[in-house]
Design a protein around this motif. Structure first.
Motif, PDB file in Angstrom:
ATOM      1  N   LEU A 130     -26.281 -22.772  50.524  1.00 19.96           N
ATOM      2  CA  LEU A 130     -25.766 -23.145  51.846  1.00 19.96           C
ATOM      3  C   LEU A 130     -25.512 -24.652  51.944  1.00 19.96           C
ATOM      4  O   LEU A 130     -24.461 -25.087  52.429  1.00 19.96           O
ATOM      5  CB  LEU A 130     -26.733 -22.698  52.943  1.00 19.96           C
ATOM      6  N   ALA A 131     -26.472 -25.445  51.490  1.00 19.12           N
ATOM      7  CA  ALA A 131     -26.322 -26.898  51.549  1.00 19.12           C
ATOM      8  C   ALA A 131     -25.166 -27.373  50.670  1.00 19.12           C
ATOM      9  O   ALA A 131     -24.380 -28.245  51.060  1.00 19.12           O
ATOM     10  CB  ALA A 131     -27.622 -27.587  51.152  1.00 19.12           C
ATOM     11  N   ALA A 132     -25.039 -26.787  49.485  1.00 20.03           N
ATOM     12  CA  ALA A 132     -23.949 -27.165  48.577  1.00 20.03           C
ATOM     13  C   ALA A 132     -22.589 -26.761  49.147  1.00 20.03           C
ATOM     14  O   ALA A 132     -21.605 -27.493  49.013  1.00 20.03           O
ATOM     15  CB  ALA A 132     -24.167 -26.532  47.207  1.00 20.03           C
ATOM     16  N   ALA A 133     -22.543 -25.605  49.795  1.00 17.85           N
ATOM     17  CA  ALA A 133     -21.291 -25.170  50.424  1.00 17.85           C
ATOM     18  C   ALA A 133     -20.879 -26.127  51.541  1.00 17.85           C
ATOM     19  O   ALA A 133     -19.697 -26.466  51.674  1.00 17.85           O
ATOM     20  CB  ALA A 133     -21.442 -23.752  50.972  1.00 17.85           C
ATOM     21  N   GLY A 134     -21.833 -26.573  52.332  1.00 16.47           N
ATOM     22  CA  GLY A 134     -21.525 -27.544  53.379  1.00 16.47           C
ATOM     23  C   GLY A 134     -21.064 -28.867  52.818  1.00 16.47           C
ATOM     24  O   GLY A 134     -20.119 -29.483  53.322  1.00 16.47           O
ATOM     25  N   ILE A 140     -18.667 -34.155  58.623  1.00 22.45           N
ATOM     26  CA  ILE A 140     -20.096 -34.439  58.841  1.00 22.45           C
ATOM     27  C   ILE A 140     -20.746 -33.321  59.658  1.00 22.45           C
ATOM     28  O   ILE A 140     -21.858 -32.894  59.357  1.00 22.45           O
ATOM     29  CB  ILE A 140     -20.267 -35.814  59.518  1.00 22.45           C
ATOM     30  N   LEU A 141     -20.051 -32.843  60.675  1.00 19.69           N
ATOM     31  CA  LEU A 141     -20.602 -31.756  61.494  1.00 19.69           C
ATOM     32  C   LEU A 141     -20.768 -30.467  60.682  1.00 19.69           C
ATOM     33  O   LEU A 141     -21.768 -29.762  60.824  1.00 19.69           O
ATOM     34  CB  LEU A 141     -19.713 -31.503  62.707  1.00 19.69           C
ATOM     35  N   ILE A 142     -19.782 -30.163  59.835  1.00 17.31           N
ATOM     36  CA  ILE A 142     -19.891 -28.972  58.982  1.00 17.31           C
ATOM     37  C   ILE A 142     -21.075 -29.109  58.034  1.00 17.31           C
ATOM     38  O   ILE A 142     -21.887 -28.188  57.883  1.00 17.31           O
ATOM     39  CB  ILE A 142     -18.585 -28.748  58.198  1.00 17.31           C
ATOM     40  N   GLU A 143     -21.189 -30.272  57.405  1.00 16.65           N
ATOM     41  CA  GLU A 143     -22.296 -30.493  56.473  1.00 16.65           C
ATOM     42  C   GLU A 143     -23.638 -30.412  57.195  1.00 16.65           C
ATOM     43  O   GLU A 143     -24.584 -29.791  56.705  1.00 16.65           O
ATOM     44  CB  GLU A 143     -22.138 -31.854  55.807  1.00 16.65           C
ATOM     45  N   PHE A 144     -23.726 -31.005  58.375  1.00 11.82           N
ATOM     46  CA  PHE A 144     -24.964 -30.967  59.154  1.00 11.82           C
ATOM     47  C   PHE A 144     -25.325 -29.537  59.542  1.00 11.82           C
ATOM     48  O   PHE A 144     -26.490 -29.128  59.430  1.00 11.82           O
ATOM     49  CB  PHE A 144     -24.824 -31.843  60.408  1.00 11.82           C
ATOM     50  N   ALA A 145     -24.334 -28.765  59.979  1.00 11.40           N
ATOM     51  CA  ALA A 145     -24.591 -27.382  60.371  1.00 11.40           C
ATOM     52  C   ALA A 145     -25.092 -26.552  59.191  1.00 11.40           C
ATOM     53  O   ALA A 145     -26.036 -25.756  59.325  1.00 11.40           O
ATOM     54  CB  ALA A 145     -23.325 -26.759  60.957  1.00 11.40           C
ATOM     55  N   MET A 146     -24.507 -26.762  58.028  1.00 17.04           N
ATOM     56  CA  MET A 146     -24.925 -25.996  56.854  1.00 17.04           C
ATOM     57  C   MET A 146     -26.318 -26.406  56.378  1.00 17.04           C
ATOM     58  O   MET A 146     -27.104 -25.556  55.942  1.00 17.04           O
ATOM     59  CB  MET A 146     -23.902 -26.147  55.729  1.00 17.04           C
ATOM     60  N   VAL A 147     -26.644 -27.691  56.475  1.00 16.82           N
ATOM     61  CA  VAL A 147     -27.990 -28.134  56.098  1.00 16.82           C
ATOM     62  C   VAL A 147     -29.013 -27.596  57.105  1.00 16.82           C
ATOM     63  O   VAL A 147     -30.121 -27.219  56.727  1.00 16.82           O
ATOM     64  CB  VAL A 147     -28.058 -29.673  55.954  1.00 16.82           C
ATOM     65  N   CYS A 148     -28.647 -27.540  58.382  1.00 21.40           N
ATOM     66  CA  CYS A 148     -29.555 -26.946  59.380  1.00 21.40           C
ATOM     67  C   CYS A 148     -29.777 -25.463  59.090  1.00 21.40           C
ATOM     68  O   CYS A 148     -30.906 -24.973  59.183  1.00 21.40           O
ATOM     69  CB  CYS A 148     -28.991 -27.128  60.786  1.00 21.40           C
ATOM     70  N   LEU A 149     -28.721 -24.768  58.726  1.00 23.37           N
ATOM     71  CA  LEU A 149     -28.848 -23.352  58.375  1.00 23.37           C
ATOM     72  C   LEU A 149     -29.712 -23.190  57.126  1.00 23.37           C
ATOM     73  O   LEU A 149     -30.586 -22.313  57.069  1.00 23.37           O
ATOM     74  CB  LEU A 149     -27.464 -22.741  58.165  1.00 23.37           C
ATOM     75  N   ALA A 150     -29.494 -24.057  56.144  1.00 20.21           N
ATOM     76  CA  ALA A 150     -30.306 -24.013  54.926  1.00 20.21           C
ATOM     77  C   ALA A 150     -31.771 -24.301  55.245  1.00 20.21           C
ATOM     78  O   ALA A 150     -32.672 -23.674  54.677  1.00 20.21           O
ATOM     79  CB  ALA A 150     -29.781 -25.024  53.906  1.00 20.21           C
ATOM     80  N   SER A 151     -32.017 -25.233  56.143  1.00 19.95           N
ATOM     81  CA  SER A 151     -33.397 -25.543  56.537  1.00 19.95           C
ATOM     82  C   SER A 151     -34.046 -24.372  57.258  1.00 19.95           C
ATOM     83  O   SER A 151     -35.245 -24.125  57.109  1.00 19.95           O
ATOM     84  CB  SER A 151     -33.426 -26.782  57.431  1.00 19.95           C
ATOM     85  N   SER A 152     -33.266 -23.635  58.024  1.00 22.55           N
ATOM     86  CA  SER A 152     -33.788 -22.436  58.687  1.00 22.55           C
ATOM     87  C   SER A 152     -34.173 -21.379  57.657  1.00 22.55           C
ATOM     88  O   SER A 152     -35.219 -20.731  57.785  1.00 22.55           O
ATOM     89  CB  SER A 152     -32.747 -21.870  59.657  1.00 22.55           C
ATOM     90  N   VAL A 153     -33.337 -21.220  56.648  1.00 23.05           N
ATOM     91  CA  VAL A 153     -33.666 -20.275  55.569  1.00 23.05           C
ATOM     92  C   VAL A 153     -34.942 -20.717  54.873  1.00 23.05           C
ATOM     93  O   VAL A 153     -35.821 -19.905  54.567  1.00 23.05           O
ATOM     94  CB  VAL A 153     -32.493 -20.171  54.566  1.00 23.05           C
ATOM     95  N   TRP A 154     -35.056 -22.016  54.626  1.00 17.27           N
ATOM     96  CA  TRP A 154     -36.259 -22.551  53.978  1.00 17.27           C
ATOM     97  C   TRP A 154     -37.498 -22.290  54.840  1.00 17.27           C
ATOM     98  O   TRP A 154     -38.547 -21.902  54.333  1.00 17.27           O
ATOM     99  CB  TRP A 154     -36.089 -24.052  53.734  1.00 17.27           C
ATOM    100  N   THR A 155     -37.372 -22.489  56.153  1.00 14.83           N
ATOM    101  CA  THR A 155     -38.496 -22.257  57.061  1.00 14.83           C
ATOM    102  C   THR A 155     -38.939 -20.793  57.010  1.00 14.83           C
ATOM    103  O   THR A 155     -40.145 -20.501  56.952  1.00 14.83           O
ATOM    104  CB  THR A 155     -38.112 -22.647  58.504  1.00 14.83           C
TER     105      THR A 155
END
Length: 139
Positions: A32-36, A114-129
């Motif tokens: 997810l983070a790499a895709a963003g 930047i917004l796309i990258e931020f959204a994908m990192v937030c989604l990745a962080s949710s998966v990590w959580t």
């Protein structure tokens, strides 16, 4: 960008814990983070290429952003970057309207990236959580 740091963090977490759950969550989060990261780079790069904004103008903008950061804390980064990009484009094109159009389109593309990258990192962080909770719930 925060994606490389996030990718490294997710991989380190998966490696340190070493469970199937942690590796699965880490792999999904990394994807997810790499895709963003890739989407932001492609979108911004395509717009810069279409508007014919050279790397030199971006380098001037980055340098002006760093200077602006020290002159006006926090907001100076954004103000300096935008002003540096506009001035560099004006010096190159010698047409204020063309320089302004190219600068605004570039800034808009970078902001969306930047917004796309931020959204994908937030989604990745949710998966990590969720992965953290699942890992420790199954231990």
């Amino acid at each position: 960008p925060g994606s490389p740091l996030a990718i490294g963090t997710f991989l380190a977490w998966g490696w340190i814990l070493g469970s199937a759950t942690s590796w699965t969550a880490a792999a999904i989060a990394v994807l997810l983070a790499a895709a963003g990261w890739a989407a932001a780079a492609v979108l911004t790069g395509r717009t810069l290429k279409r508007r014919r904004v050279p790397g030199r103008s971006m380098a001037v903008a980055m340098a002006a952003g760093v200077v602006g950061l020290f002159v006006i804390p926090f907001f100076g980064l954004f103000i300096g970057f935008a002003a540096g990009l506009l001035l560099s484009e004006y010096a190159r094109r010698r047409d204020l309207r063309a320089a302004l159009d190219a600068s605004l389109e570039s800034l808009k593309a970078m902001g969306i990236g930047i917004l796309i990258e931020f959204a994908m990192v937030c989604l990745a962080s949710s998966v990590w959580t969720v992965g953290v909770a699942a890992h420790f719930a199954t231990r």
